[in-house]
Design a protein around this motif. Sequence first.
Motif, PDB file in Angstrom:
ATOM      1  N   TRP A 142       0.823  -1.212   0.000  1.00 24.19           N
ATOM      2  CA  TRP A 142       0.000   0.000   0.000  1.00 24.19           C
ATOM      3  C   TRP A 142       0.858   1.265   0.000  1.00 24.19           C
ATOM      4  CZ3 TRP A 142      -4.863  -0.558   3.630  1.00 24.19           C
ATOM      5  CH2 TRP A 142      -5.632  -1.633   3.180  1.00 24.19           C
ATOM      6  N   PHE A 143       2.109   1.149   0.402  1.00 26.81           N
ATOM      7  CA  PHE A 143       3.001   2.306   0.477  1.00 26.81           C
ATOM      8  C   PHE A 143       4.006   2.323  -0.676  1.00 26.81           C
ATOM      9  CE2 PHE A 143       1.208   2.187   4.639  1.00 26.81           C
ATOM     10  CZ  PHE A 143       1.279   3.480   5.144  1.00 26.81           C
ATOM     11  N   GLY A 144       3.819   1.457  -1.645  1.00 24.68           N
ATOM     12  CA  GLY A 144       4.755   1.362  -2.744  1.00 24.68           C
ATOM     13  C   GLY A 144       4.420   2.306  -3.890  1.00 24.68           C
ATOM     14  N   PRO A 145       5.330   2.400  -4.867  1.00 22.97           N
ATOM     15  CA  PRO A 145       5.109   3.268  -6.026  1.00 22.97           C
ATOM     16  C   PRO A 145       4.093   2.663  -6.990  1.00 22.97           C
ATOM     17  CG  PRO A 145       7.128   2.026  -6.307  1.00 22.97           C
ATOM     18  CD  PRO A 145       6.621   1.696  -4.920  1.00 22.97           C
ATOM     19  N   LEU A 146       3.809   3.381  -8.043  1.00 27.17           N
ATOM     20  CA  LEU A 146       2.878   2.932  -9.073  1.00 27.17           C
ATOM     21  C   LEU A 146       3.280   1.563  -9.618  1.00 27.17           C
ATOM     22  CD1 LEU A 146       0.555   3.947 -11.133  1.00 27.17           C
ATOM     23  CD2 LEU A 146       2.491   4.354 -12.661  1.00 27.17           C
ATOM     24  N   ASP A 147       2.330   0.645  -9.666  1.00 24.35           N
ATOM     25  CA  ASP A 147       2.543  -0.661 -10.283  1.00 24.35           C
ATOM     26  C   ASP A 147       2.201  -0.527 -11.767  1.00 24.35           C
ATOM     27  OD1 ASP A 147       2.647  -3.246 -11.151  1.00 24.35           O
ATOM     28  OD2 ASP A 147       1.307  -4.067  -9.625  1.00 24.35           O
ATOM     29  N   ARG A 148       3.209  -0.388 -12.588  1.00 25.74           N
ATOM     30  CA  ARG A 148       2.992  -0.136 -14.015  1.00 25.74           C
ATOM     31  C   ARG A 148       2.381  -1.332 -14.737  1.00 25.74           C
ATOM     32  NH1 ARG A 148       6.575   4.259 -16.314  1.00 25.74           N
ATOM     33  NH2 ARG A 148       7.379   5.382 -14.491  1.00 25.74           N
ATOM     34  N   ASN A 149       2.459  -2.519 -14.138  1.00 24.77           N
ATOM     35  CA  ASN A 149       1.925  -3.718 -14.784  1.00 24.77           C
ATOM     36  C   ASN A 149       0.469  -3.997 -14.422  1.00 24.77           C
ATOM     37  OD1 ASN A 149       4.424  -4.395 -16.053  1.00 24.77           O
ATOM     38  ND2 ASN A 149       5.166  -5.165 -14.080  1.00 24.77           N
ATOM     39  N   ALA A 150      -0.088  -3.199 -13.533  1.00 24.18           N
ATOM     40  CA  ALA A 150      -1.471  -3.448 -13.103  1.00 24.18           C
ATOM     41  C   ALA A 150      -2.178  -2.119 -12.875  1.00 24.18           C
ATOM     42  CB  ALA A 150      -1.487  -4.297 -11.836  1.00 24.18           C
ATOM     43  N   GLN A 151      -2.473  -1.422 -13.962  1.00 27.80           N
ATOM     44  CA  GLN A 151      -3.213  -0.167 -13.896  1.00 27.80           C
ATOM     45  C   GLN A 151      -4.536  -0.323 -14.639  1.00 27.80           C
ATOM     46  OE1 GLN A 151      -2.470   2.914 -12.217  1.00 27.80           O
ATOM     47  NE2 GLN A 151      -1.235   1.325 -11.215  1.00 27.80           N
ATOM     48  N   ILE A 244     -10.811  -2.204 -16.999  1.00 24.58           N
ATOM     49  CA  ILE A 244      -9.997  -2.648 -18.123  1.00 24.58           C
ATOM     50  C   ILE A 244      -8.532  -2.310 -17.850  1.00 24.58           C
ATOM     51  CG2 ILE A 244     -10.299  -0.509 -19.458  1.00 24.58           C
ATOM     52  CD1 ILE A 244     -10.470  -2.436 -21.951  1.00 24.58           C
ATOM     53  N   LEU A 245      -7.675  -3.255 -18.138  1.00 25.02           N
ATOM     54  CA  LEU A 245      -6.238  -3.082 -17.938  1.00 25.02           C
ATOM     55  C   LEU A 245      -5.687  -2.112 -18.966  1.00 25.02           C
ATOM     56  CD1 LEU A 245      -3.767  -4.190 -16.308  1.00 25.02           C
ATOM     57  CD2 LEU A 245      -3.484  -5.855 -18.162  1.00 25.02           C
ATOM     58  N   ASP A 345      -1.578  11.242 -23.565  1.00 26.07           N
ATOM     59  CA  ASP A 345      -2.616  10.528 -24.321  1.00 26.07           C
ATOM     60  C   ASP A 345      -2.141   9.175 -24.843  1.00 26.07           C
ATOM     61  OD1 ASP A 345      -4.147  12.942 -24.131  1.00 26.07           O
ATOM     62  OD2 ASP A 345      -2.970  13.727 -25.816  1.00 26.07           O
ATOM     63  N   THR A 346      -0.973   8.717 -24.403  1.00 26.50           N
ATOM     64  CA  THR A 346      -0.384   7.506 -24.982  1.00 26.50           C
ATOM     65  C   THR A 346      -0.756   6.231 -24.241  1.00 26.50           C
ATOM     66  OG1 THR A 346       1.628   8.002 -23.714  1.00 26.50           O
ATOM     67  CG2 THR A 346       1.567   8.695 -26.026  1.00 26.50           C
ATOM     68  N   LEU A 347      -1.656   6.311 -23.261  1.00 23.18           N
ATOM     69  CA  LEU A 347      -2.120   5.104 -22.594  1.00 23.18           C
ATOM     70  C   LEU A 347      -3.078   4.355 -23.518  1.00 23.18           C
ATOM     71  CD1 LEU A 347      -0.986   6.734 -20.190  1.00 23.18           C
ATOM     72  CD2 LEU A 347      -2.829   5.795 -18.797  1.00 23.18           C
ATOM     73  N   ARG A 348      -2.951   3.063 -23.566  1.00 24.36           N
ATOM     74  CA  ARG A 348      -3.809   2.256 -24.416  1.00 24.36           C
ATOM     75  C   ARG A 348      -4.514   1.178 -23.594  1.00 24.36           C
ATOM     76  NH1 ARG A 348      -3.251   6.030 -26.883  1.00 24.36           N
ATOM     77  NH2 ARG A 348      -2.237   6.389 -28.911  1.00 24.36           N
ATOM     78  N   GLU A 349      -5.817   1.080 -23.805  1.00 23.72           N
ATOM     79  CA  GLU A 349      -6.582   0.039 -23.123  1.00 23.72           C
ATOM     80  C   GLU A 349      -6.337  -1.302 -23.805  1.00 23.72           C
ATOM     81  OE1 GLU A 349     -10.640   1.242 -23.053  1.00 23.72           O
ATOM     82  OE2 GLU A 349     -10.324   2.811 -21.552  1.00 23.72           O
ATOM     83  N   THR A 350      -6.166  -2.357 -23.007  1.00 28.42           N
ATOM     84  CA  THR A 350      -5.949  -3.701 -23.541  1.00 28.42           C
ATOM     85  C   THR A 350      -7.304  -4.387 -23.741  1.00 28.42           C
ATOM     86  OG1 THR A 350      -5.865  -4.835 -21.393  1.00 28.42           O
ATOM     87  CG2 THR A 350      -3.831  -3.758 -22.168  1.00 28.42           C
ATOM     88  N   GLU A 351      -7.249  -5.652 -24.088  1.00 30.73           N
ATOM     89  CA  GLU A 351      -8.484  -6.431 -24.245  1.00 30.73           C
ATOM     90  C   GLU A 351      -8.867  -7.139 -22.949  1.00 30.73           C
ATOM     91  OE1 GLU A 351      -7.869  -9.063 -27.499  1.00 30.73           O
ATOM     92  OE2 GLU A 351      -7.791  -7.455 -29.010  1.00 30.73           O
TER      93      GLU A 351
END
Length: 376
Positions: A142-151, A244-245, A345-351
Amino acid sequence: MEISNALLQGQRGRRLLWEFAVASEAELIPEQNPHPLFEGMFYASYQLEKVRGDGVVMFGLGADDGHKTSVSVDEIAELLELTQLAPVTEKLLISSLNISVNAARYWQEPDGIDTLLDSALLRPQLLRIAEHLAESGQLEPWFGPLDRNAQYRVKFEMPEEEDNTRPVPRTGLESLLTWKEHVIVAEARAAKSSRKSAIGSSSGEWWSAPSLFLDPTCGQFTNGQPVGLSCVEDAFGWERASTILVDIPNSARVLEISSAEQWVNLCHDYCIEVTEQKRHDWYHFTGRDGAWVIPDWLAVSRKYDAVHLSIGAYLALAGRSLTVNDTYATLIAGWDPDTTYWFIDTLRETEHGQDWTCLDVNSEDEHWVRTEKSAS
């Protein structure tokens, strides 16, 4: 930031500790037996809110005696000291966090429980709970940085008439320009009202996050549930949602807010004054009648692509009046835990999407479950 101290520093952190203690009592004492900790705080907070003039009402069986029941902070401290703490589980932690988030209200005085938990008399007992949680090791993520693999993006199902009023999607820059224009106009309009006193009955925009203009993401708990499903300040009682991931670029420059100093420095370097539009609400919430600033997110976007507030930082910082200098203070309000606001604007939604349904909505037993997708 030491976890136990961080939980004690923040209003939302103290509420989490309290709710864990109450949940422990409920788990360890049969339902038909008295629950002295829960009942003691119920009467103590009711009396405080009644004296304060909050317009609270007690009714039902035992209400006549309840109106006369008085419980002191010293008695609450004794009850807390006697309460056996349950083993730390993710289920209890998430439930306690959800209740704490749902209790946040920056447009009026804190509720009776939050007010009483700020008493120095309760700090030793709350510290015992904080150390119990910290020693479990389960709060460290809970005190960690952004989890880039699970947003995840969370999209709540709105009533049809509300859904039709959603704004047309904009680019990040367009959203930020619209946000800044809105803040400037709101400040000018509030200044025209020439309100000489912060005390009054009107309310304005009490949040400091650009929540109405940018599309945020959130992380997930270890059980796989996106945090933003349940941890929403001033929620609307949604019953259905989809998540959505989202793919996060490796090059994304993310500013981590993990301490009061980082937020204050942000206000030093990139600030915009919001005194006239926030003064009334934030006075009632903090008791401070003075000038206020928040970060200028348009200016921040020139250096960073996003800003992330972890769950731990939220528990330690949300709702605290933070001094910027001799004139200004600032407040983190309306920024949900583990939420990241993106300026690019470069974030992309996955399937990888999932539908969810909320059970026991608008109760302390509220929780989200995955919905099986129907066969096509």
